[in-house]
Design a protein around this motif. Sequence first.
Motif, PDB file in Angstrom:
ATOM      1  N   ARG A  73      -7.424  -6.325 -11.285  1.00 36.37           N
ATOM      2  CA  ARG A  73      -8.712  -6.578 -10.628  1.00 36.37           C
ATOM      3  C   ARG A  73      -8.549  -6.800  -9.128  1.00 36.37           C
ATOM      4  O   ARG A  73      -9.427  -6.452  -8.345  1.00 36.37           O
ATOM      5  CB  ARG A  73      -9.390  -7.777 -11.293  1.00 36.37           C
ATOM      6  CG  ARG A  73      -9.908  -7.461 -12.695  1.00 36.37           C
ATOM      7  CD  ARG A  73     -10.330  -8.700 -13.455  1.00 36.37           C
ATOM      8  NE  ARG A  73     -10.910  -8.334 -14.755  1.00 36.37           N
ATOM      9  CZ  ARG A  73     -10.923  -9.125 -15.826  1.00 36.37           C
ATOM     10  NH1 ARG A  73     -10.400 -10.350 -15.754  1.00 36.37           N
ATOM     11  NH2 ARG A  73     -11.457  -8.708 -16.957  1.00 36.37           N
ATOM     12  N   PHE A 106     -10.222   0.395 -13.203  1.00 39.25           N
ATOM     13  CA  PHE A 106     -10.203   1.382 -12.117  1.00 39.25           C
ATOM     14  C   PHE A 106     -11.061   2.620 -12.401  1.00 39.25           C
ATOM     15  O   PHE A 106     -10.964   3.604 -11.665  1.00 39.25           O
ATOM     16  CB  PHE A 106      -8.760   1.824 -11.867  1.00 39.25           C
ATOM     17  CG  PHE A 106      -7.836   0.700 -11.508  1.00 39.25           C
ATOM     18  CD1 PHE A 106      -7.974   0.018 -10.317  1.00 39.25           C
ATOM     19  CD2 PHE A 106      -6.815   0.316 -12.380  1.00 39.25           C
ATOM     20  CE1 PHE A 106      -7.106  -1.024  -9.979  1.00 39.25           C
ATOM     21  CE2 PHE A 106      -5.949  -0.710 -12.047  1.00 39.25           C
ATOM     22  CZ  PHE A 106      -6.106  -1.384 -10.846  1.00 39.25           C
ATOM     23  N   ASP A 148     -14.105   3.469 -11.818  1.00 38.17           N
ATOM     24  CA  ASP A 148     -14.934   3.952 -10.714  1.00 38.17           C
ATOM     25  C   ASP A 148     -14.283   3.721  -9.355  1.00 38.17           C
ATOM     26  O   ASP A 148     -14.952   3.776  -8.321  1.00 38.17           O
ATOM     27  CB  ASP A 148     -16.310   3.276 -10.753  1.00 38.17           C
ATOM     28  CG  ASP A 148     -16.213   1.759 -10.610  1.00 38.17           C
ATOM     29  OD1 ASP A 148     -15.089   1.231 -10.710  1.00 38.17           O
ATOM     30  OD2 ASP A 148     -17.250   1.113 -10.401  1.00 38.17           O
ATOM     31  N   ASP A 149     -12.977   3.469  -9.348  1.00 37.81           N
ATOM     32  CA  ASP A 149     -12.259   3.203  -8.102  1.00 37.81           C
ATOM     33  C   ASP A 149     -11.715   4.514  -7.544  1.00 37.81           C
ATOM     34  O   ASP A 149     -10.897   5.179  -8.187  1.00 37.81           O
ATOM     35  CB  ASP A 149     -11.112   2.223  -8.362  1.00 37.81           C
ATOM     36  CG  ASP A 149     -10.508   1.661  -7.082  1.00 37.81           C
ATOM     37  OD1 ASP A 149     -10.257   2.440  -6.150  1.00 37.81           O
ATOM     38  OD2 ASP A 149     -10.290   0.444  -7.019  1.00 37.81           O
ATOM     39  N   THR A 150     -12.149   4.870  -6.332  1.00 33.21           N
ATOM     40  CA  THR A 150     -11.740   6.150  -5.735  1.00 33.21           C
ATOM     41  C   THR A 150     -10.410   6.055  -5.000  1.00 33.21           C
ATOM     42  O   THR A 150      -9.852   7.081  -4.611  1.00 33.21           O
ATOM     43  CB  THR A 150     -12.818   6.644  -4.756  1.00 33.21           C
ATOM     44  OG1 THR A 150     -13.004   5.657  -3.729  1.00 33.21           O
ATOM     45  CG2 THR A 150     -14.145   6.879  -5.485  1.00 33.21           C
ATOM     46  N   GLN A 151      -9.895   4.851  -4.806  1.00 27.82           N
ATOM     47  CA  GLN A 151      -8.658   4.670  -4.042  1.00 27.82           C
ATOM     48  C   GLN A 151      -7.421   4.629  -4.930  1.00 27.82           C
ATOM     49  O   GLN A 151      -6.377   5.180  -4.577  1.00 27.82           O
ATOM     50  CB  GLN A 151      -8.737   3.374  -3.220  1.00 27.82           C
ATOM     51  CG  GLN A 151      -9.843   3.357  -2.180  1.00 27.82           C
ATOM     52  CD  GLN A 151      -9.655   4.444  -1.138  1.00 27.82           C
ATOM     53  OE1 GLN A 151      -8.562   4.611  -0.596  1.00 27.82           O
ATOM     54  NE2 GLN A 151     -10.714   5.181  -0.844  1.00 27.82           N
ATOM     55  N   VAL A 152      -7.517   3.982  -6.073  1.00 25.68           N
ATOM     56  CA  VAL A 152      -6.355   3.773  -6.943  1.00 25.68           C
ATOM     57  C   VAL A 152      -6.151   4.975  -7.864  1.00 25.68           C
ATOM     58  O   VAL A 152      -7.073   5.386  -8.581  1.00 25.68           O
ATOM     59  CB  VAL A 152      -6.518   2.501  -7.791  1.00 25.68           C
ATOM     60  CG1 VAL A 152      -5.317   2.327  -8.729  1.00 25.68           C
ATOM     61  CG2 VAL A 152      -6.670   1.272  -6.895  1.00 25.68           C
ATOM     62  N   ASP A 190       0.849  -1.197   0.000  1.00 27.34           N
ATOM     63  CA  ASP A 190       0.000   0.000   0.000  1.00 27.34           C
ATOM     64  C   ASP A 190       0.882   1.243   0.000  1.00 27.34           C
ATOM     65  O   ASP A 190       1.909   1.294   0.680  1.00 27.34           O
ATOM     66  CB  ASP A 190      -0.909   0.004   1.227  1.00 27.34           C
ATOM     67  CG  ASP A 190      -2.032  -1.023   1.113  1.00 27.34           C
ATOM     68  OD1 ASP A 190      -2.271  -1.513  -0.003  1.00 27.34           O
ATOM     69  OD2 ASP A 190      -2.659  -1.337   2.143  1.00 27.34           O
ATOM     70  N   ARG A 236      -7.985  -3.366  -6.977  1.00 29.57           N
ATOM     71  CA  ARG A 236      -9.096  -2.422  -6.779  1.00 29.57           C
ATOM     72  C   ARG A 236      -9.299  -2.150  -5.284  1.00 29.57           C
ATOM     73  O   ARG A 236      -9.253  -3.038  -4.453  1.00 29.57           O
ATOM     74  CB  ARG A 236     -10.391  -2.985  -7.369  1.00 29.57           C
ATOM     75  CG  ARG A 236     -10.532  -2.772  -8.865  1.00 29.57           C
ATOM     76  CD  ARG A 236     -11.856  -3.319  -9.382  1.00 29.57           C
ATOM     77  NE  ARG A 236     -13.006  -2.769  -8.662  1.00 29.57           N
ATOM     78  CZ  ARG A 236     -13.596  -1.607  -8.951  1.00 29.57           C
ATOM     79  NH1 ARG A 236     -13.151  -0.873  -9.961  1.00 29.57           N
ATOM     80  NH2 ARG A 236     -14.614  -1.188  -8.248  1.00 29.57           N
ATOM     81  N   GLY A 237      -9.510  -0.869  -4.980  1.00 27.16           N
ATOM     82  CA  GLY A 237      -9.798  -0.471  -3.606  1.00 27.16           C
ATOM     83  C   GLY A 237      -8.584  -0.283  -2.727  1.00 27.16           C
ATOM     84  O   GLY A 237      -8.725   0.080  -1.552  1.00 27.16           O
ATOM     85  N   ARG A 238      -7.390  -0.503  -3.272  1.00 31.10           N
ATOM     86  CA  ARG A 238      -6.179  -0.334  -2.472  1.00 31.10           C
ATOM     87  C   ARG A 238      -5.540   1.028  -2.731  1.00 31.10           C
ATOM     88  O   ARG A 238      -5.668   1.593  -3.811  1.00 31.10           O
ATOM     89  CB  ARG A 238      -5.187  -1.462  -2.780  1.00 31.10           C
ATOM     90  CG  ARG A 238      -5.684  -2.829  -2.324  1.00 31.10           C
ATOM     91  CD  ARG A 238      -4.667  -3.903  -2.558  1.00 31.10           C
ATOM     92  NE  ARG A 238      -3.379  -3.594  -1.938  1.00 31.10           N
ATOM     93  CZ  ARG A 238      -2.313  -4.379  -2.011  1.00 31.10           C
ATOM     94  NH1 ARG A 238      -2.377  -5.522  -2.682  1.00 31.10           N
ATOM     95  NH2 ARG A 238      -1.179  -4.022  -1.429  1.00 31.10           N
ATOM     96  N   LYS A 239      -4.829   1.539  -1.744  1.00 33.69           N
ATOM     97  CA  LYS A 239      -4.192   2.850  -1.869  1.00 33.69           C
ATOM     98  C   LYS A 239      -2.846   2.684  -2.578  1.00 33.69           C
ATOM     99  O   LYS A 239      -1.781   2.649  -1.953  1.00 33.69           O
ATOM    100  CB  LYS A 239      -4.024   3.491  -0.502  1.00 33.69           C
ATOM    101  CG  LYS A 239      -5.347   3.898   0.146  1.00 33.69           C
ATOM    102  CD  LYS A 239      -5.118   4.643   1.424  1.00 33.69           C
ATOM    103  CE  LYS A 239      -6.427   5.072   2.046  1.00 33.69           C
ATOM    104  NZ  LYS A 239      -7.178   6.021   1.190  1.00 33.69           N
TER     105      LYS A 239
END
Length: 256
Positions: free
Chosen positions: A108, A128, A130-134, A91, A111-114
Amino acid sequence: MFAEERKALILQTVKSGTPVKVTEFSQQLGVSESTIRRDLQELEDGGWIQRTHGGAILAHTGFEPSFSDKEVVNLAEKKAMARQAASLVEDGGAVFLDAGTTTLEIARLLRGRKVTVATNSIEVTQVFIDDTQVEVMLLGGTFRKSTRSLVGYMANEMLKKLHFDKVFVAANALTAQFGISTPNPTEAETKRHMVASGRKVILVVDHSKIGKKALCSICGLDQIDILLTDWGICDEARRELEERIEVIVAEGEETV
């Protein structure tokens, strides 16, 4: 019809440019689909053909299967490799994902990881959307439809100015002596820049790529830190490669 006659007919068909379909050949020759699959496996092991979903095409160092063909080949193995690869990503780190069907599976799982993900792949980028973290960086370049990748001068220039904690690079072929290779010279050049941009470079190839050579060399194994492959690698190939590089074999259902 004897096995050698069947295999000769299969080879004659693919050499004519016509893809072999398991179902069609099974019906045509009056044998089971498992028999045809066994014939195809033996021809692939001999380097004559390359198996695809439901059939086979001619193997050639200058030929490159479509992204769709590759996406369904050895899918369980690629998913297992992706799980192993994702576990290597920390991370807060910056990673590069080459265009490829295995790297798509890695994306895939990120996804969702910083993390920051750079790529030359349209497919990876879409993972990614719609992924707000990546945080995603997409290289520019010439779009290759067969691999759905961005390559060439603009991609290379961007890579010269970027540095990543880890680079996950894909390839069409790998041997201990020749290193890694791919059929397209422009793609090979861009991959060389990927390799140069990583603090740690991880080659992700399933076992079907090992022991083969494609037209254009990318680099030798001395420029790769880790080879990540699957349980299908043969013992002899593994021993030979482990003399030159760290090898990680992803575990899956077949190893249980």
